[in-house]
Design a protein around this motif. Structure first.
Motif, PDB file in Angstrom:
ATOM      1  N   LEU A  62       0.808  -1.222   0.000  1.00  0.00           N
ATOM      2  CA  LEU A  62       0.000   0.000   0.000  1.00  0.00           C
ATOM      3  C   LEU A  62       0.847   1.281   0.000  1.00  0.00           C
ATOM      4  O   LEU A  62       0.522   2.245  -0.692  1.00  0.00           O
ATOM      5  N   GLY A  63       1.917   1.279   0.786  1.00  0.00           N
ATOM      6  CA  GLY A  63       2.771   2.467   0.865  1.00  0.00           C
ATOM      7  C   GLY A  63       3.300   2.866  -0.501  1.00  0.00           C
ATOM      8  O   GLY A  63       3.263   4.033  -0.890  1.00  0.00           O
ATOM      9  N   ILE A  64       3.774   1.860  -1.240  1.00  0.00           N
ATOM     10  CA  ILE A  64       4.287   2.117  -2.586  1.00  0.00           C
ATOM     11  C   ILE A  64       3.145   2.612  -3.468  1.00  0.00           C
ATOM     12  O   ILE A  64       3.305   3.546  -4.257  1.00  0.00           O
ATOM     13  N   THR A  65       1.974   1.978  -3.319  1.00  0.00           N
ATOM     14  CA  THR A  65       0.824   2.368  -4.133  1.00  0.00           C
ATOM     15  C   THR A  65       0.509   3.848  -3.944  1.00  0.00           C
ATOM     16  O   THR A  65       0.351   4.595  -4.912  1.00  0.00           O
ATOM     17  N   ILE A  66       0.442   4.263  -2.678  1.00  0.00           N
ATOM     18  CA  ILE A  66       0.094   5.656  -2.400  1.00  0.00           C
ATOM     19  C   ILE A  66       1.153   6.591  -2.959  1.00  0.00           C
ATOM     20  O   ILE A  66       0.844   7.598  -3.609  1.00  0.00           O
ATOM     21  N   GLY A  67       2.416   6.240  -2.738  1.00  0.00           N
ATOM     22  CA  GLY A  67       3.501   7.094  -3.226  1.00  0.00           C
ATOM     23  C   GLY A  67       3.478   7.250  -4.738  1.00  0.00           C
ATOM     24  O   GLY A  67       3.548   8.366  -5.266  1.00  0.00           O
ATOM     25  N   ILE A  68       3.352   6.130  -5.427  1.00  0.00           N
ATOM     26  CA  ILE A  68       3.365   6.180  -6.896  1.00  0.00           C
ATOM     27  C   ILE A  68       2.105   6.875  -7.394  1.00  0.00           C
ATOM     28  O   ILE A  68       2.143   7.662  -8.340  1.00  0.00           O
ATOM     29  N   ALA A  69       0.962   6.594  -6.741  1.00  0.00           N
ATOM     30  CA  ALA A  69      -0.288   7.227  -7.163  1.00  0.00           C
ATOM     31  C   ALA A  69      -0.169   8.744  -7.025  1.00  0.00           C
ATOM     32  O   ALA A  69      -0.584   9.498  -7.908  1.00  0.00           O
ATOM     33  N   ALA A  70       0.413   9.207  -5.915  1.00  0.00           N
ATOM     34  CA  ALA A  70       0.563  10.648  -5.710  1.00  0.00           C
ATOM     35  C   ALA A  70       1.413  11.251  -6.821  1.00  0.00           C
ATOM     36  O   ALA A  70       1.068  12.286  -7.404  1.00  0.00           O
ATOM     37  N   MET A  71       2.512  10.571  -7.135  1.00  0.00           N
ATOM     38  CA  MET A  71       3.402  11.131  -8.149  1.00  0.00           C
ATOM     39  C   MET A  71       2.765  11.120  -9.536  1.00  0.00           C
ATOM     40  O   MET A  71       2.799  12.115 -10.251  1.00  0.00           O
ATOM     41  N   VAL A  72       2.186   9.960  -9.883  1.00  0.00           N
ATOM     42  CA  VAL A  72       1.558   9.868 -11.202  1.00  0.00           C
ATOM     43  C   VAL A  72       0.393  10.855 -11.287  1.00  0.00           C
ATOM     44  O   VAL A  72       0.200  11.537 -12.297  1.00  0.00           O
ATOM     45  N   GLY A  73      -0.376  10.954 -10.196  1.00  0.00           N
ATOM     46  CA  GLY A  73      -1.520  11.853 -10.173  1.00  0.00           C
ATOM     47  C   GLY A  73      -1.102  13.306 -10.355  1.00  0.00           C
ATOM     48  O   GLY A  73      -1.656  14.032 -11.187  1.00  0.00           O
ATOM     49  N   VAL A  74      -0.092  13.718  -9.587  1.00  0.00           N
ATOM     50  CA  VAL A  74       0.355  15.116  -9.669  1.00  0.00           C
ATOM     51  C   VAL A  74       0.912  15.422 -11.056  1.00  0.00           C
ATOM     52  O   VAL A  74       0.570  16.434 -11.676  1.00  0.00           O
ATOM     53  N   LEU A  75       1.745  14.501 -11.540  1.00  0.00           N
ATOM     54  CA  LEU A  75       2.317  14.732 -12.871  1.00  0.00           C
ATOM     55  C   LEU A  75       1.219  14.701 -13.931  1.00  0.00           C
ATOM     56  O   LEU A  75       1.219  15.505 -14.860  1.00  0.00           O
ATOM     57  N   GLY A  76       0.270  13.771 -13.766  1.00  0.00           N
ATOM     58  CA  GLY A  76      -0.819  13.656 -14.727  1.00  0.00           C
ATOM     59  C   GLY A  76      -1.680  14.908 -14.726  1.00  0.00           C
ATOM     60  O   GLY A  76      -2.024  15.449 -15.784  1.00  0.00           O
ATOM     61  N   ILE A  77      -2.012  15.394 -13.533  1.00  0.00           N
ATOM     62  CA  ILE A  77      -2.878  16.571 -13.445  1.00  0.00           C
ATOM     63  C   ILE A  77      -2.159  17.791 -14.014  1.00  0.00           C
ATOM     64  O   ILE A  77      -2.733  18.565 -14.787  1.00  0.00           O
TER      65      ILE A  77
END
Ligand SMILES: Nc1ncnc2c1ncn2[C@@H]1O[C@H](COP(=O)(O)OP(=O)(O)OP(=O)(O)O)[C@@H](O)[C@H]1O
Ligand SMILES: [Mg+2]
Lengths: 407, 271
Positions: free
Chosen positions: A43-58
């Motif tokens: 989960l920790g990795i999921t949240i970290g990667i999601a945050a990064m992909v999300g921010v970069l994506g947005i």
């Protein structure tokens, strides 16, 4: 099973070997039997990667949207103003500039506005010193077309309206003056005279100054306020591809005596530059993502250390079955990698969903940059490798007899 | 060095499945524990032998050394004719993957895997593809009488059945020797008997098996008993059936075994 005696010749000793496909199945067997723990530790990795992909994506989606806007507004717009330096005269351009500019070959359209000294007020009782940062300008009828602008309510000026006390408000000006519609015949007070508001403009992303302006016709400006109609700003559209060429001759054309006192800008470039500055918001979230990745990596390392302790017997058994130290190390390293890649994949999917959700809500097109996906997965792999290294070495170093001791 | 019977000579000409020559195993500590104190032993191909002795006498240590899971402090170990004393981790692992089968008191089956896959694990590190491993595993499970339990998971099996699965795993790669440490230690008497019967059957089919037990009665049913006390071999009933074990093999092939075997016999005769 063979009967009878064996000998050196009867059996060649082959090195222990674990096939690549088996490395994967052996490396995932521990995860398959402990699904809940697998999910939680990824989960920790999921949240970290999601945050990064999300921010970069947005931010990429918003950039793409801005780019599309710029594309729609056109990159072939130039704006000419007197430079504010000393000896810049009265802050206007020579009156015949517009005519001269329109004679430059690749110029397709040109229009100007004249900044007035009059102020605009909501009515005749408010304090005249409180102009609210709004300006009054006399505008060419061609202005709206040249800027690719639009009215959000009402109409733009025409020949008739330009000669009578009517006004069209920029979007910000309308808001400040609390004018939201034109059907009820709202009036504003300009330079001590009442003007009827006939239209409200949509925002000009390429000319934000005009958003804060009240635009009246040049004829009424001349007749009512006796204004001199020297252009304050000239805007023009060139043919595609000729922009640099036009740009280089604009100064001398507008003011042959002192071309240096003419400042030329390309509004789309300003927009692009504004876009390039990363917001603090983006950096904050990238930082949070990085911290989450770090925590996720530590979490995986922790879970792996626990797994090695819990599965001592399995390690001993595998050694008894012929696994080398390297095989054991590989098994746990693979397990850690699979764990973090699962987290990474989930994070990429989640980040993409967040991007899609937010961008759609903003009315932007959805862009998930491939680099963010590749970077996310690559960092998951690197984190998994680093997190698994120590536990895997520990597992490999475990003496078989020690590992086989009943727990 | 005196009494060389015909049986001894026959032994010397064959390649034994397993040979320990003056093995000493000391665990570090203050004072250090001498778990094995000069053990020499020869197990011929096709033998079924029991190692008996009181708790703490060094039986498990001996089995671990024999199975290359632990290194002796001094002494030589030969498996299937190879001197493995100098082997590094990789070659010792290869020895375990191909020449040795282990059976443990606690079975050590992997919970998340079917009986078939647990047995197939016996061939995992031999580098065989999955399909071949499974075929061999099914054959081994049939041999131990579990043809009807191939797809069952360990938690769906009785203790006796689990140990049968473990035995199937130990023989699936056709090892030179099967080493079993208290295989019936966790089983009731009926299941224990069934396991011993199975070991007898495998022995008759040609397997070489060494069984550790502290159950004298159980041991007495086996052709050979080796009794251990304080890290030394106390008694060793003569291997009666090994006369034919080396037939057809040239004499002098395993000369290094000579002294040790003689010592062993001498010691046994001294009792
Ligand atoms: N890792 C170790 N470190 C120190 N001493 C050990 C270790 N393993 C075994 N010993 C000691 O070596 C001796 C022999 O132990 P071993 O386990 O071989 O006995 P055993 O005959 O198998 O006993 P049991 O019948 O109870 O299983 C014992 O005194 C034991 O305490
Ligand atoms: Mg023991």
């Amino acid at each position: 099973m063979s009967d009878g005696p064996r000998s050196n010749e009867s059996r060649k000793l082959k090195p222990s070997k674990l096939r690549p496909a088996d490395v994967v199945s052996v490396g995932s067997s521990g995860l398959r039997t402990r699904k809940m723990r697998t999910a939680l530790s990824a989960l920790g990795i999921t949240i970290g990667i999601a945050a990064m992909v999300g921010v970069l994506g947005i931010s990429e989606s918003s950039r793409a949207d801005l780019q599309a806007q710029i594309e729609a507004l056109g990159t072939n717009l130039l704006s000419v103003q007197p430079s504010g330096g000393f000896g810049g005269g009265d802050g206007t351009l020579p009156e015949e500039s517009v005519a001269k500019v329109s004679r430059i070959g690749p110029v397709e359209r040109v229009a100007d506005v004249v900044e007035m000294e009059q102020t605009i007020l909501r009515n005749d009782v408010v304090n005249p010193n409180e102009t609210g940062g709004l300006s009054v300008m006399a505008a060419d009828l061609d202005l709206l077309a040249t800027l690719n602008g639009d009215v959000s309510t009402g109409v733009w000026l025409d020949e008739a309206k330009a000669s009578v006390p009517t006004v069209v408000l920029g979007s910000v000006a309308a808001e400040r003056l609390a004018v939201t519609e034109v059907d009820q015949g709202p009036m504003v007070y300009i330079g001590g005279e009442w003007f009827a508001v006939v239209g409200i403009l949509a925002p000009f992303p390429l000319a934000p100054d005009l958003d804060r302006a009240a635009l009246i016709g040049k004829p009424i400006a001349a007749s009512m306020f006796e204004a001199e109609l020297n252009p304050s700003i000239i805007v023009l559209r060139t043919r595609a591809g000729s922009i640099d060429q036009v740009r280089s001759v604009l100064g001398p054309t507008v003011d042959p005596q002192s071309p240096d006192e003419v400042s030329i800008s390309r509004p789309s470039e300003l927009l692009e530059a504004q876009d390039a500055t990363e917001s603090a918001f983006t950096n904050l979230f990238l930082g949070l993502g990085a911290v989450s990745l770090l925590v996720g990596g530590v979490g995986i390392a922790n879970v792996m250390v626990i797994a090695v302790i819990e599965r001592r017997n399995e390690i001993g058994l595998r050694r008894a079955l012929g696994a080398t130290r390297a095989h054991i190390r590989r098994q746990f390293l693979t397990e850690s990698l699979i764990l973090s890649v699962i987290g990474g994949l989930a994070g990429v999917v989640l980040g993409a969903l967040v991007t899609a959700g937010y961008s759609t809500a903003q009315g932007w097109q959805v862009v998930v940059p491939p680099l963010a996906i590749i970077g996310g997965l690559a960092s998951a792999v690197i984190i998994g490798a680093i997190a698994g290294l120590y536990p895997a070495m520990r597992a490999a170093r475990l003496a078989p007899t020690e590992a086989l001791r009943a727990t | 060095m005196t009494k060389a019977s015909p049986a001894t000579i026959a032994q010397l000409t064959s390649t034994p499945a397993l040979e320990l020559i003056d093995i000493v195993k000391e665990y570090p500590g203050t004072p250090p524990v001498r778990a094995l104190d000069g053990v020499s032993l020869r197990v011929e191909d096709g033998e079924l032998a029991a190692i008996v002795g009181p708790s703490g006498s060094g039986k498990s240590t001996m089995l671990h050394v024999m199975g290359t899971l632990d290194r002796p402090t001094t002494g030589q170990l030969r498996i299937d004719g190879r001197n493995v004393s100098e082997f590094g981790d990789r070659r010792l692992s290869a020895v375990r993957s191909q020449l040795i089968g282990f059976v443990f008191q606690q079975f050590f089956l992997i919970d998340g895997m079917s009986a078939l896959d647990n047995v197939a694990n016996g061939l995992l590190y031999a580098g065989l593809p999955t399909a071949k491993r499974r075929v061999a595993a099914a054959e081994a499970l049939i041999k131990v009488g579990l043809a009807h339990r191939l797809g069952h998971f360990p938690n769906q099996l009785s203790g006796g059945e689990r140990q049968r699965v473990a035995i199937a795993r130990a023989i699936v790669h056709d090892p030179a020797i099967v080493l079993a440490d208290e295989p019936t230690g966790n089983l009731d008497s009926a299941a224990s008997e069934a396991i011993m019967e199975l070991l007898h059957g495998l022995h008759q089919a040609g397997s070489t098996i060494l069984v550790i037990t502290h159950d004298r009665e159980l041991a007495s049913s086996l052709p050979r008993q080796i009794s251990v006390r304080d890290g030394r071999i106390e008694t060793d009933t003569s291997p009666s059936h090994s006369n034919d074990a080396g037939s057809g093999w040239p004499a002098g092939k395993s000369a290094p075994g000579h002294t040790a075997s003689s010592q062993l016999l001498n010691r046994a005769n001294d009792e």
